[in-house]
Structures are given as C-alpha cells and as structure tokens.
Write a protein that holds these residues in place. Sequence first.
Motif, PDB file in Angstrom:
ATOM      1  N   ALA A 274      40.916  52.836  69.960  1.00  0.00           N
ATOM      2  CA  ALA A 274      42.063  53.751  69.880  1.00  0.00           C
ATOM      3  C   ALA A 274      43.251  53.064  69.218  1.00  0.00           C
ATOM      4  O   ALA A 274      43.955  53.669  68.396  1.00  0.00           O
ATOM      5  CB  ALA A 274      42.442  54.230  71.277  1.00  0.00           C
TER       6      ALA A 274
ATOM      7  N   ALA B 152      45.549  54.250  65.963  1.00  0.00           N
ATOM      8  CA  ALA B 152      46.979  54.498  66.143  1.00  0.00           C
ATOM      9  C   ALA B 152      47.840  53.530  65.341  1.00  0.00           C
ATOM     10  O   ALA B 152      48.917  53.896  64.859  1.00  0.00           O
ATOM     11  CB  ALA B 152      47.337  54.406  67.620  1.00  0.00           C
TER      12      ALA B 152
ATOM     13  N   ILE C  52      45.709  59.672  71.033  1.00  0.00           N
ATOM     14  CA  ILE C  52      44.387  59.714  70.415  1.00  0.00           C
ATOM     15  C   ILE C  52      43.479  60.498  71.359  1.00  0.00           C
ATOM     16  O   ILE C  52      43.337  60.133  72.529  1.00  0.00           O
ATOM     17  CB  ILE C  52      43.811  58.296  70.214  1.00  0.00           C
ATOM     18  CG1 ILE C  52      44.768  57.407  69.417  1.00  0.00           C
ATOM     19  CG2 ILE C  52      42.430  58.357  69.569  1.00  0.00           C
ATOM     20  CD1 ILE C  52      44.945  57.776  67.989  1.00  0.00           C
TER      21      ILE C  52
ATOM     22  N   LYS D  94      40.404  61.139  67.374  1.00  0.00           N
ATOM     23  CA  LYS D  94      41.348  61.497  66.306  1.00  0.00           C
ATOM     24  C   LYS D  94      42.771  61.508  66.859  1.00  0.00           C
ATOM     25  O   LYS D  94      42.977  61.600  68.067  1.00  0.00           O
ATOM     26  CB  LYS D  94      41.017  62.885  65.754  1.00  0.00           C
ATOM     27  CG  LYS D  94      39.652  62.997  65.111  1.00  0.00           C
ATOM     28  CD  LYS D  94      39.436  64.350  64.474  1.00  0.00           C
ATOM     29  CE  LYS D  94      39.312  65.444  65.509  1.00  0.00           C
ATOM     30  NZ  LYS D  94      38.949  66.759  64.933  1.00  0.00           N
ATOM     31  N   ILE D  95      43.750  61.446  65.938  1.00  0.00           N
ATOM     32  CA  ILE D  95      45.150  61.537  66.354  1.00  0.00           C
ATOM     33  C   ILE D  95      45.430  62.984  66.750  1.00  0.00           C
ATOM     34  O   ILE D  95      45.303  63.898  65.937  1.00  0.00           O
ATOM     35  CB  ILE D  95      46.096  61.073  65.232  1.00  0.00           C
ATOM     36  CG1 ILE D  95      45.885  59.576  64.983  1.00  0.00           C
ATOM     37  CG2 ILE D  95      47.548  61.363  65.589  1.00  0.00           C
ATOM     38  CD1 ILE D  95      46.636  59.025  63.800  1.00  0.00           C
TER      39      ILE D  95
END
Length: 198
Positions: A57, A61, A110, A114-115
């Motif tokens: 993660a 990020a 996250i 995905k963001i």
Amino acid sequence: MRININNLGVRAIILLSILVIGTVFISGCAQESEEKSTTEATAATTTIKVELTAREAFRIAQIMAKDWESDAALVNLTNFRGTSLSDGRSVRWKLEFNSISMKKELEVHISRGKILQTIEEKYKERDVISGEWIDTPKAMDIALKYFNDKPIKNYWFGIGNNEGTIVWYVKCDYNEGVPTWVNINALTGEFIQTREGY
C-alpha cells in the motif's frame, strides 16, 4: 522446340495465387497469436491485488504523495478499520504524508489495491517514519505469539515514530473482552511490550 506460353502463364498465376494465399494465412495466424499474447499480457498486468500488505500500500501511495509535493514523507499508516485476515494483509489502508516545506498534509486511502481517495488536511507536526521497517506479515507473526487464545474479531495495524523509535502497534480485538496490543520495533522486529485495554 515450342513453348506453350499460355500454359506457363496459367501455371505462374496459379503458383503466385498459392503463395499469396499462404502468406495471408500465415500472417493472419501470426497476428491472431500476437493479439492473444497481448491480451493475455494485458490481463496479467491489470490483475489487481485486493488485500495488500502495508508496504504494498505504501508503494502505491508514495507515488501519489511525491507527485503532490516532492518532499512528502510518511508520518502515519494504519489499516483503517481493521481486518479479519491474520496474514498481515488488509483490503484498505490509510497513509498520511507531511510536506514540511509547504506545511501541508496529504491523506491517501488505498482500497482494493487502488487509490480510493486523497484528502489534503491541516498540517500537524509529526515525526517521519523512516528506515526499512518490517512489513505487516512479519509484524503479525511476532504479535500472534502474544494474543490470547480467544475467538478473534479483527486485527489492526498502525506504525509511527515514537520519540525516535519506529513502532508497529498491532491490536487484536476479540469477540468478547478487551483488546490486546503488541508493540514491536518496526526496524528490528524486537518485541517491546504488550498491554490490554482500549
């Protein structure tokens, strides 16, 4: 000796036709094979991991944070509301980055690899989480030795800089009773302490 021009012309046309048809067939097969390979490669690269470790993660990020401000530095990371998984992975993570030069903070969520969202927050002065900190699967392995043998509701991870020591805080929520916390040195993996309570 007489050469039948008509027969030679017909044979040449037939031979040429066979060559053209063969070439078209072969190139068509090659193109289909190439398209199939490309489709398979695209499918492989677009497969998204749903459950990530903290480091996985963080890698996602961090790219967003560096695009936001070049001096963005990690100051907080948690798996948001916890996870029922006991392998150090989680569906959702929240990461916070500070930009000292801009006096800004960026919160990155996250979710499912995905963001999900980014939020610019009010700056809070906090110590940077630096160094090669251990990932959550290893932190979980250490913490599991200190949890009680009770039915587990979920696990929560948080990492922070506690007066110069980078610490993993691993919390185990039981179905009944108060949670157990295990603090681990995130750089060495050394057990620090355990406690119970909220």
